[in-house]
Design an enzyme around this catalytic site. Sequence first.
Site, short mmCIF file in Angstrom:
data_model
loop_
_atom_site.label_atom_id
_atom_site.label_comp_id
_atom_site.label_asym_id
_atom_site.label_seq_id
_atom_site.Cartn_x
_atom_site.Cartn_y
_atom_site.Cartn_z
N ASP A 77 0.86 -1.18 0.00
CA ASP A 77 0.00 0.00 0.00
C ASP A 77 0.90 1.24 0.00
OD1 ASP A 77 -2.34 1.60 0.31
OD2 ASP A 77 -1.96 1.69 2.47
N LYS A 79 -6.44 26.15 -9.31
CA LYS A 79 -5.20 25.39 -9.09
C LYS A 79 -5.42 23.98 -9.63
CE LYS A 79 -6.39 23.76 -4.43
NZ LYS A 79 -6.02 23.76 -3.01
N THR A 110 3.10 18.68 -7.09
CA THR A 110 3.04 20.06 -7.57
C THR A 110 1.61 20.51 -7.84
OG1 THR A 110 3.36 19.30 -9.85
CG2 THR A 110 5.33 19.90 -8.61
N THR A 112 -2.55 1.32 -4.57
CA THR A 112 -3.08 2.41 -3.76
C THR A 112 -4.44 2.85 -4.27
OG1 THR A 112 -2.67 4.71 -3.06
CG2 THR A 112 -1.81 4.06 -5.20
N ASP A 143 -5.17 5.97 -4.08
CA ASP A 143 -4.96 7.40 -4.35
C ASP A 143 -4.91 7.69 -5.84
OD1 ASP A 143 -4.68 9.98 -3.45
OD2 ASP A 143 -3.18 9.43 -1.96
N ARG A 159 -6.08 4.07 -7.68
CA ARG A 159 -7.54 4.03 -7.54
C ARG A 159 -8.03 2.59 -7.40
NH1 ARG A 159 -9.27 8.88 -6.20
NH2 ARG A 159 -11.32 8.45 -7.05
N ASP A 171 -1.46 -0.88 5.98
CA ASP A 171 -1.74 -0.41 7.33
C ASP A 171 -3.22 -0.13 7.58
OD1 ASP A 171 -1.72 3.14 7.47
OD2 ASP A 171 -1.88 1.93 5.67
N ASN A 197 -8.63 -1.20 4.35
CA ASN A 197 -8.79 -1.51 2.93
C ASN A 197 -7.69 -2.46 2.43
OD1 ASN A 197 -7.01 0.79 3.38
ND2 ASN A 197 -6.85 0.90 1.17
#
Length: 1079
Positions: free
Chosen positions: A456, A614, A644, A717, A719, A799, A825, A828
Amino acid sequence: MRGSRFNSSKIFGGLVGHRYRPLSQSFDLEDTHRSSSDSLRSSKTNLRDSIPLDDFSLPREDNSSQESSNASSRTHTTISRIAQIFCSPIAWMNRETPHEERTIDMSLERQRRNFPANVIRNQKYNPWTFIFVILYEQFRFFFNAYFLAVALSQFIPALKVGFLFTYISPLIFVLTITVGKEAYDDIKRGIRDREANGKIYKKLSSRGMIDVPSSTIRVGDLIYVDKDDRIPADMVFLRTKEKGGACFIRTDQLDGETDWKLRRAVSYTQRLASDEHLIGLKANVFAEKPKKDIYHFVGNFGRYASPDTPTMETEGLTVDNCLWANTVVASGGIIGLIIYTGRDTRSVMNTNIPGTKVGLLDLEINRLSKVLCALLLILSFIMVALKGFDAYWYLYFFRFMLLFSAIIPVSLRVNLDMAKTVYSMMIHRDRSIPGTIVRTSTIPEELGRIEYLLSDKTGTLTSNDMVFKKLHLGSVSFSKESLDEIGTHLRDAYVEERERNTQGSKQKIRRTITTRVRDAIRAIGVCHNVTPVEEEGVKTYQASSPDEVALVKFTDSVGLSLCARDVNHLSLLTPEGEVEEYEILHVFPFTSESKRMGIIVRHKGTSGIYFYMKGADVVMSTIVQHNDWLEEECSTMAREGLRTLVFGRKSLTPEAYGIFTKTSVVDREGAIQKVVQSLETDLDLLCLSGVEDRLQEDVKGTLETLSNAGIKVWMLTGDKVETAKCIATSARLVTRNQSMYTVTNVKTKGEALSQLQAFSLLRETCLVIDGTSLAVCLDSIRDKFIEVACRAPCVVCCRCSPTQKAEIVRAIREIKGAKTCAIGDGGNDVSMIQTADVGIGIVGKEGKQASLAADFSVNQFSFVSRLLYKRSARLGQFIIHRGLIISFIQAVFSAIFYFAAIAIYNGWLIVGYATIYTMAPVFNLVLDEDVPESIVFRFPELYKELQKGRSLSNKTFFIWTFTSVYQGGAIMLLSIALFEDSLVNIVSITFTALILTELANVAYEIHHWTRFMILSESITLLLYLCSMLLLSTYFDITFILSVGFAWRVLLVTLVSCMPLFLFRCIKRRLDPPSYSKLS
C-alpha cells in the site's frame, strides 16, 4: 445464488420484504422506488465489484400472502439458527445469500424485517465444531493420516511389533500441541472480536440517548457518532452539529484515499429543531440492494407532507448522503439512520473470507511423505519377496511396514512446528525490529521465498504527513528555509496596498517581486476547501486533502492566516492584523477527471471579482498564459518527489460574472461547459507549489535492498495517479534511469490489449495503471495482463478498490506460481493481506485493523528487509535422514537374520532416538546461519542464492536418501562383522554408533558455532552415556565399559562418516557456493 441452485431465501425474502412495507405507504413512493431501480439498471458503473441489480422492483401488495409469509419466515429463521450452530462462524457470516433492497420506516423503533447482525467474527471455529474441524484439518494431510493408521494397527495382535506407547504417544503428543495452539489462537481472535463488538455507541430512542454495544445495532436504529469515532455500520446521514449541514469523513481505511470526503445531511432532517424530532418521524428511507461499490448509492428519503395527506415528498439520496462502516467522522458529531449491518455493509462485502495459510514447506513435507511411503511399501515388498510368499505373506508385509515406519518420522511435524515457534520468538525478540509481532507462527519459512512484494502507499510507504517544500514564481524560487523572506515580502506588499488605499491612488500597480509574492500567497490562501476549527484553544484545519492543509499552514506561517470559513464566506487575517473578507460566489470542486479546482470570490474591500484555479501541470499548462518556465520547473520538482500544483488567477467584470450566473440558473450543466470555455483561458500564472508527502523512515534504502535481492515491488493504492507517481519517484521505486508508462480510462478489451502491446515493446519502463483500466484487464485479459506486468521493473496500480488489491495478489499467485507478500496499514488492505502467502500489517495512525489481520505485525516499512532475512533451515531434510537411516539398519538386520519381522530397537531406545538423543543437536540447525547477517545486508543479492537452499527439492532429497542408505548399511554390516557373543552386543554397538553418527552429521552441517550448540552436543552425548548405565535391559554394562566396545564403536562411526565428509569437502573446495566467497 447463481446457477440452478435452489434459492429459498430469495423467495422468502421477497414475501417478507413485501409484507412489512408500511401500510400507510402510498403508490407514489412505490413508483419512486421503481424509478430508483430503473436508474440503477441504467447506471453505467463499470466497476467489476458491483453486484448485479436484477429484479429490483418491489413486489405488489397481496394480503393473501400474509400467512404464508409468516410460516416461510419462521421456517427460514429456524433453519438459519440450526445452520449457525453447526457451521463455522466465518462461513455463516459470509455465506452466499441474496442481498435485498429495503424500505426503512423511521416511525418504528424496530423494523419488522430481520437483517444480518452487526457483528465482527474472525474466529475460525465455534465450541460445537472445534474438535471435529481441527481433527479433519490434521488428518486431511497424508502425513498425520499415516501415523494414525500405524497407531491403530498396534491394537491388532497379529500386527503388533512393539510397545503400544511407542506408536501412540508421539501421535497424541503431536495432536495435543497442534490442538492446543489452534485453540489458543482462536481464543485470542475471539477476545479481539468481543472487544470490537463491545464498543459502545449512543442510540437515540424514545427513552432518550442510551448506550448500546456495536453488535446490537440494527437496521433502522438512530445512532450518534462523535468526532474521531468509527462508523459502526452503513448509515444515511441525517443530522450534524455543523452549521452548514455537512461533515468530513476519513475513508482511508475503506478505499485507501487520504483525502477527507465531504458528506451532506438529508436537508429535511437537518432543518428539524432538535435531534428528538427524529424519534417517531413519519418518514421512510429506501435503500438499494447491498453491493460492493463504495462510490455509488441510489435511494430516497420520503416523508408525508402532513398527517392528513397520503402523498409523500421524496428527496433523492446519493453516496454524498451516506456514511459507510469503517470510515471515521473527522468533524463534528453526526446522527445517522442505519441501513446496512454486518455482512451487508460495504466494508465487509469488500473483505475476503480469510483462509488457512499453509506454507510451502508443509506442502513439500506432505509430498515427500508420500514418496517416503512409496519407498516404505517397496522396501517391505522386497523383504517379503526375499522371504518368500507363504500362506501368511500379507501379515509379514504389514509387519515389515510397521518395522520400517520410522522412514516417515513422526517427530518431523513436531520438530518443524517447534522450529517455526523458535523462528517466531527470534523475530519477536529481535531488537533491531522492535514491536514486531508474529500472529501466524505456521509460515515463517515463507519469508525466505518471497518473489513479489505488494505494498500500500498511504501510511505504509508514506507517513501521511504533508509538508510545504518549495514555491516558484518563475524568476525566483523560495524553499522552506526562506519562509522569513517570503513573510517580509508579504508584509511589505500589504503595507504598500494599505497606503495606496489610504491615498486613494488609482495608478496602475507595477509588478514587483513583493506584489508577486502577495498575489501568490493570496491565491493559495483563497483557492481551497479548508475550514478552520478551534478546539480547546488550538486551531486545526479540516479539508478534503492533506495537500490543502499543508498549503494553508504554509500561508499561516508566512503571515496570511485563514481565520474563518463557511459555505458563503471566507476570511483571512493579514500580516497587519486586519481581516480580509471574501464572498464565495461559486466553487468548482476537484475531480479525478478535471484534475483541477476553481473558486470565484468577491473581495469585500474592493468589490473585485476573481476566478482562482489550481491543478495539475498537465491541465493547467494549457489554461494559463504562455510562459517558458513552468514545464521545466514541474519536471524538476517531480524528480525531487514533490506533489506540484499550479495556481492561476483571472479578474472578472460584474457583467461577465452576471452572464455566468444567468446561465447557471437556466442550465447548470451548460453553465459548467460555459465556464470551461470562457473562464479557463489566459489565466495569469501566479506560482507553482511543491508539497512533500513524507516517506517513512528508510523507505528508499529498504526498497533498494529489496530490488537488489530480486524481489519485485508493486504499489497498490486507492490514491490518484499523479500522487502515486510522485511517491513512486520520491521513494525510488522508479529509479532515475527508468520511465513510466501510464494507462488510464481504458474501457474496452481492445483498448486494453492495445495499451499492453505498446507497453510490452518498452524496456526499463514501469507500468502505472488506474482502477478503471485495471478492472477491464482483470475481467477480460487477466492472464495476458499479469504476464506483461510481471516483466516490468515495478507496477503502480492507482484508484484500487480493496477487492482489486486482493484480486491482483491472487492472480500473481495463480498465474505466475510465485510467492507473494502483501503489506499495508489500513482496513482496505485486509483482503490483500489475507490473500497473499505472507501478510504484513503496519501499526499505523488509523488503528490496528491491518495489523490484527496480518501474519506479521511491524511498526514501520523499513523492518520488512530484516523480516525477510530468515535463516536457511535444513531441519526437514535432516529429520527425514534420521528416520531413513534407522529404517535401513532395520532392513539390513531383518535380511541378515532370515527376514525375521522383529524390531532391532524397541521401547525406550526408539523413543529416545527421536527425542532426547537427537532432538537438541538436530534443533541446532534452526539457529545456524548460512551467512552472517552483516554479509547478507551488505550484499542483498545473496537472498536469491540462499533461497535455492530452502526448498526440499528432489535433488537434495535423494542426496540425503543415499547418505542414509550408506550410513545405515555401513553401521549394521560392520557391526555384524564385529559381532561377538550375543544380540545385545549388536544393539549396543549399532545404536551407539548411530547416535555418534547423527551427532557428527549435525556438527558437520553447522556453519557458525554458538555456545548453545556446543552445550547441546555435549549434554546430549552425556545423557546418552548415562542412560546406557541405566538401561541394563538393552546394554551389557560389562561390555560397554570394555576397551573392545570403544574401538569397535569408533571404527564403525569413522567408516560411516569419513568418506561422506571427505567427498563434501572436496566438492565444496571445487565448487563453493557464492556466499562462501564473501564469508
